[in-house]
Design an enzyme around this catalytic site. Sequence first.
Site, PDB file in Angstrom:
ATOM      1  N   LYS A 160       0.898   4.595   6.877  1.00  0.00           N
ATOM      2  CA  LYS A 160       0.277   5.476   5.872  1.00  0.00           C
ATOM      3  C   LYS A 160       0.836   6.892   6.045  1.00  0.00           C
ATOM      4  O   LYS A 160       1.568   7.167   6.992  1.00  0.00           O
ATOM      5  CB  LYS A 160      -1.259   5.527   6.064  1.00  0.00           C
ATOM      6  CG  LYS A 160      -1.991   4.213   5.810  1.00  0.00           C
ATOM      7  CD  LYS A 160      -2.056   3.857   4.340  1.00  0.00           C
ATOM      8  CE  LYS A 160      -2.708   2.496   4.110  1.00  0.00           C
ATOM      9  NZ  LYS A 160      -1.959   1.364   4.671  1.00  0.00           N
ATOM     10  N   SER A 182       0.803  -1.221   0.000  1.00  0.00           N
ATOM     11  CA  SER A 182       0.000   0.000   0.000  1.00  0.00           C
ATOM     12  C   SER A 182       0.841   1.279   0.000  1.00  0.00           C
ATOM     13  O   SER A 182       0.324   2.375  -0.147  1.00  0.00           O
ATOM     14  CB  SER A 182      -0.943   0.011   1.210  1.00  0.00           C
ATOM     15  OG  SER A 182      -0.217   0.195   2.386  1.00  0.00           O
TER      16      SER A 182
END
Lengths: 426, 177
Positions: free
Chosen positions: B134, B97
């Site tokens: 993230k 990701s």
Amino acid sequence: MTRSIALIDCNNFYVSCERVFNPQLVGKPVVVLSNNDGCVVARSNEVKAQGVRMGQPWFQLNNLAKQHGIVAYSSNYPLYADMSNRVMGMLATFSPDIEVYSIDECFLDFSGFKTQDLTLYSQHIRQKIKQWIGLPVCVGIGATKTLAKLANYLAKNNPEFNGVCNFSVMMPQQQNDWFSQIAVSEVWGIGRNLTPKLHQQGIHTVLDLKQANPASMRSRFSVIIEKTIREINGIVCIELEEMAAAKKQIVSSRSFGAPVSDLASLEQAVSLYVNCAVEKLRRQQSYASTLFVSIRTSPFNKKAAYYKNGLTIPLPMQTDNIKLLTKAALWGLRKIYRKGYKYQKAAVVLSELVSANNRQSDLFDSELSGCKSDKLMNIISKINAVMGKGTLKLASEGYRQPWKLRQSNKSSSYTTNWNELIHVTK
Amino acid sequence: MDIYNSMVIAHLPKKQKPATHNLLTPLIIKYAEHTQSVNVCSLSAAKKLATFPLYTSKVAAGFPSPADDYIEKRLNPNDYLITNDTSTFFVQVKGDSMIDAGIFEKDILVVDRSRTAQMGDIVLAVVDGEFTVKILNQSEAGVCLIPANKNYAVIQIKENQVFEIWGVVTGSMRKFK
């Protein structure tokens, strides 16, 4: 000058360490079990609320655990030791005078910090340790170590303190109000044996003890209780020990994974425990004068016969020689071993330790006391330090070790092994 | 100390005597260990001196290495990657990701908990008890976590969600062999 001594104590230390690396455990009832998954050695607040006691055998809690979904972890000492070192390293930046008291407790001397608001300073310490390492701590401040311990107890158990209790800013009456609410058994150094005796004297709370006459208590009990009373009254009797004092005795004991009946397995276990004890002995550069070896069956197994025995063996010379100590331990073991019992625990204790400087040399400079064995011991220690524990060992420790530790639910060594890091999957 | 030194030196072969006084230490030790006739007291004193690693080059014939005065500490990757040892932890990446930020499967990330996360930092966050790496950002709806891979959706933190920034990702490590 009135002193200001702080005790910083990590809350439910082992459980909190597990939670740092497994956030799903936050808010859930969690216990950490002793070596061999025997007893509860750390409890989260949720578990304490269920009435689970410290040291309670895990098998007694099967039903309660199922009912409340208590999660049990095997103890992961490499992880706890690393987290402890991080906390202690941080604490050393907050005061020049510190005493690391245990794996999760540390005294800091704030006596020279008169201009500081110590409550605020302590809140800052709490906040910083929580952010940097992820562990919650409480701080207790008092004029003596005993008072700091009591203040810490209050900080832990009364949310209104917000984790910091500072006796030095309390009025005497207010302090006494708190003392009257704390059981005398919570005082540092008042053990399980002393508590009923104090109750007989009408001493039930910390306030009762504070107001007792130190001199007459000394003649009735011991000098230690006199010191404790003076400490509660704000007179320093126990100083900070900045250098960790060398241990007076070294204990290496553990329960077995499965009960053991044969002498050979016991011999292997005892050899290993001697090895562990000698490692500690050599780390603090001491020599042992006596060795104690003991074995026992399970006290909880009502069906099988109970047997327990131990033997103290005076050594021919003060020594740190693993060969000699193992020989002595195995000799003692064979003396106390009885056939037909299911043994559950063995222990080895080295005592009457002397430091290398104070060691008496042997009149008959035998092979074991001389340089030859020192060299051998040093080489064994060095190889084991580099290549990993147990790389070199005496053959008497055995190879299969079927009696060895049960650790059914140990978390990973997140901070000490590259192969066991947290995996971030999302 | 000087007495002991001179006692040891007395046993050295003459032509190997040190040229200058400050070269004494390494040379003495070298020979003291092979000199049987040195008395016990001076030998132990000489051995104690051996704990000072003053020079790295061996002094063979009395000429010092010209580099000895310029010794600096060798580069250590820890110094490059870690600013605060106490608060630094490592985690391993599983998943893709964050590939557009140069973070790939199996990379080991350096996470410093002592840093306060700023908007735009790569963070190790905990959302409802799960770890995730993230980019921290703020939208009109509040805090959000942005992946660095267009195949993944932005995680918008809702009010009832348990959300914590575990630490700031300050570096990453990867081995090819």
